[in-house]
Motif scaffolding. Structure first.
Motif, mmCIF file in Angstrom:
data_model
loop_
_atom_site.group_PDB
_atom_site.id
_atom_site.type_symbol
_atom_site.label_atom_id
_atom_site.label_comp_id
_atom_site.label_asym_id
_atom_site.label_seq_id
_atom_site.Cartn_x
_atom_site.Cartn_y
_atom_site.Cartn_z
ATOM 1 N N GLU A 7 0.833 -0.581 0.380
ATOM 2 C CA GLU A 7 0.321 0.198 0.253
ATOM 3 C C GLU A 7 1.167 1.428 0.011
ATOM 4 O O GLU A 7 0.721 2.576 -0.231
ATOM 5 C CB GLU A 7 -1.317 0.193 0.357
ATOM 6 C CG GLU A 7 -1.461 1.199 1.290
ATOM 7 C CD GLU A 7 -2.891 1.112 0.226
ATOM 8 O OE1 GLU A 7 -3.130 1.952 -0.365
ATOM 9 O OE2 GLU A 7 -3.391 -0.564 -0.252
ATOM 10 N N ASN A 8 1.902 1.147 1.037
ATOM 11 C CA ASN A 8 3.297 2.226 0.967
ATOM 12 C C ASN A 8 3.386 2.687 -0.186
ATOM 13 O O ASN A 8 3.720 3.964 -0.677
ATOM 14 C CB ASN A 8 3.913 2.121 2.117
ATOM 15 C CG ASN A 8 3.511 2.646 3.378
ATOM 16 O OD1 ASN A 8 2.572 3.136 3.518
ATOM 17 N ND2 ASN A 8 4.216 2.240 4.430
ATOM 18 N N SER A 9 3.854 1.431 -1.441
ATOM 19 C CA SER A 9 4.782 1.896 -3.293
ATOM 20 C C SER A 9 3.945 2.319 -3.395
ATOM 21 O O SER A 9 3.959 2.252 -4.399
ATOM 22 C CB SER A 9 5.217 0.537 -2.962
ATOM 23 O OG SER A 9 4.044 -0.249 -3.244
ATOM 24 N N PHE A 13 3.986 5.462 -5.011
ATOM 25 C CA PHE A 13 3.715 5.724 -6.866
ATOM 26 C C PHE A 13 3.292 6.939 -7.235
ATOM 27 O O PHE A 13 2.998 7.799 -8.203
ATOM 28 C CB PHE A 13 3.992 4.239 -7.647
ATOM 29 C CG PHE A 13 3.459 4.458 -9.263
ATOM 30 C CD1 PHE A 13 4.146 4.524 -10.133
ATOM 31 C CD2 PHE A 13 2.304 4.272 -9.240
ATOM 32 C CE1 PHE A 13 4.276 5.017 -11.360
ATOM 33 C CE2 PHE A 13 2.386 4.443 -11.029
ATOM 34 C CZ PHE A 13 3.120 4.517 -11.521
ATOM 35 N N ILE A 14 2.273 7.048 -6.659
ATOM 36 C CA ILE A 14 0.773 7.738 -6.577
ATOM 37 C C ILE A 14 1.423 9.336 -6.777
ATOM 38 O O ILE A 14 1.131 10.284 -8.089
ATOM 39 C CB ILE A 14 -0.439 7.434 -6.840
ATOM 40 C CG1 ILE A 14 -1.060 6.130 -7.059
ATOM 41 C CG2 ILE A 14 -1.235 9.023 -6.315
ATOM 42 C CD1 ILE A 14 -2.518 6.009 -6.225
ATOM 43 N N LYS A 15 1.816 9.543 -5.604
ATOM 44 C CA LYS A 15 2.412 10.481 -4.814
ATOM 45 C C LYS A 15 3.786 10.994 -6.599
ATOM 46 O O LYS A 15 3.462 12.186 -6.699
ATOM 47 C CB LYS A 15 3.646 10.998 -3.858
ATOM 48 C CG LYS A 15 2.555 10.575 -2.802
ATOM 49 C CD LYS A 15 2.616 10.738 -1.363
ATOM 50 C CE LYS A 15 1.968 10.645 -0.185
ATOM 51 N NZ LYS A 15 2.583 11.061 1.342
ATOM 52 N N SER A 16 4.165 10.569 -6.508
ATOM 53 C CA SER A 16 5.672 10.661 -8.057
ATOM 54 C C SER A 16 4.957 10.953 -9.121
ATOM 55 O O SER A 16 5.690 11.958 -9.726
ATOM 56 C CB SER A 16 6.976 9.690 -8.027
ATOM 57 O OG SER A 16 7.129 9.181 -6.648
ATOM 58 N N GLY A 17 3.934 10.146 -9.634
ATOM 59 C CA GLY A 17 3.686 10.768 -10.578
ATOM 60 C C GLY A 17 3.088 11.406 -10.122
ATOM 61 O O GLY A 17 3.277 13.085 -11.427
ATOM 62 N N ALA A 18 2.318 12.467 -9.271
ATOM 63 C CA ALA A 18 0.872 13.411 -8.871
ATOM 64 C C ALA A 18 2.646 14.404 -9.407
ATOM 65 O O ALA A 18 2.199 15.730 -10.518
ATOM 66 C CB ALA A 18 0.469 13.348 -8.037
ATOM 67 N N VAL A 19 3.737 14.495 -8.421
ATOM 68 C CA VAL A 19 4.952 15.424 -8.927
ATOM 69 C C VAL A 19 5.576 15.496 -9.761
ATOM 70 O O VAL A 19 5.605 16.401 -10.838
ATOM 71 C CB VAL A 19 5.937 15.116 -7.854
ATOM 72 C CG1 VAL A 19 6.930 16.425 -7.930
ATOM 73 C CG2 VAL A 19 5.435 15.085 -6.461
ATOM 74 N N ALA A 20 5.574 15.039 -11.226
ATOM 75 C CA ALA A 20 5.704 14.023 -12.629
ATOM 76 C C ALA A 20 4.855 15.221 -13.342
ATOM 77 O O ALA A 20 5.073 15.797 -14.525
ATOM 78 C CB ALA A 20 5.952 13.082 -13.202
ATOM 79 N N LEU A 21 3.271 15.202 -12.773
ATOM 80 C CA LEU A 21 3.057 15.981 -13.584
ATOM 81 C C LEU A 21 2.831 17.073 -13.513
ATOM 82 O O LEU A 21 2.969 18.064 -14.489
ATOM 83 C CB LEU A 21 0.901 15.257 -13.360
ATOM 84 C CG LEU A 21 0.163 15.439 -14.216
ATOM 85 C CD1 LEU A 21 0.442 15.600 -15.725
ATOM 86 C CD2 LEU A 21 -1.028 15.139 -14.119
#
Length: 140
Positions: A7-9, A13-21
């Motif tokens: 769940e943490n990974s 992953f979702i946080k990293s994707g949002a930051v990249a976007l």
């Protein structure tokens, strides 16, 4: 434990994707701003007086690596670097003849000798010198 780690990974992953976007959106906004300020076709600034031996402007813009060696070596500080408002010419060397003209007081055009990419080259001077010698020989 394994489910919590999974769940943490996913969250990471979702946080990293949002930051990249968000980063891409900011970058796109910056590019659009520059395009609106300079116009879509503003790629060259033909009004710059380039240092001695400069090749054609369109080749110069893309060949110059903006290292600043010619600026550092100029004994009379005639060569300056273009500012950020100059579009693709940003960081390329130019001479503002009204402030300080190139007077060729250096012994051997040091700016041409120090250029690592040969966007400043001696070929033009060699051709002009050869033509001058031929003209002199015709008249004498």
């Amino acid at each position: 434990m394994a489910k919590e780690k999974k769940e943490n990974s996913r969250r990471q992953f979702i946080k990293s994707g949002a930051v990249a976007l968000a980063g891409l959106a900011i970058l796109g906004g910056g590019v659009e701003y520059l395009r609106s300020v300079h116009g879509p076709n503003d790629t060259r600034t033909p009004y710059f007086l380039r240092p001695p031996g400069a090749i054609a402007e369109s080749d110069f813009i893309f060949g110059c690596i903006k290292c600043g060696l010619c600026v550092q070596i100029c004994p009379i500080d005639a060569i300056k670097l273009a500012g950020i408002s100059e579009g693709l010419a940003y960081g390329t060397p130019y001479i503002d003849a009204r402030t300080q003209a190139c007077d060729f007081s250096c012994d051997s055009l040091q700016c041409v000798e120090t250029c690592p990419t040969a966007v400043l080259n001696f070929k033009q001077f060699e051709i002009a010198g050869g033509n001058a010698i031929m003209e002199y020989q015709k008249t004498h």
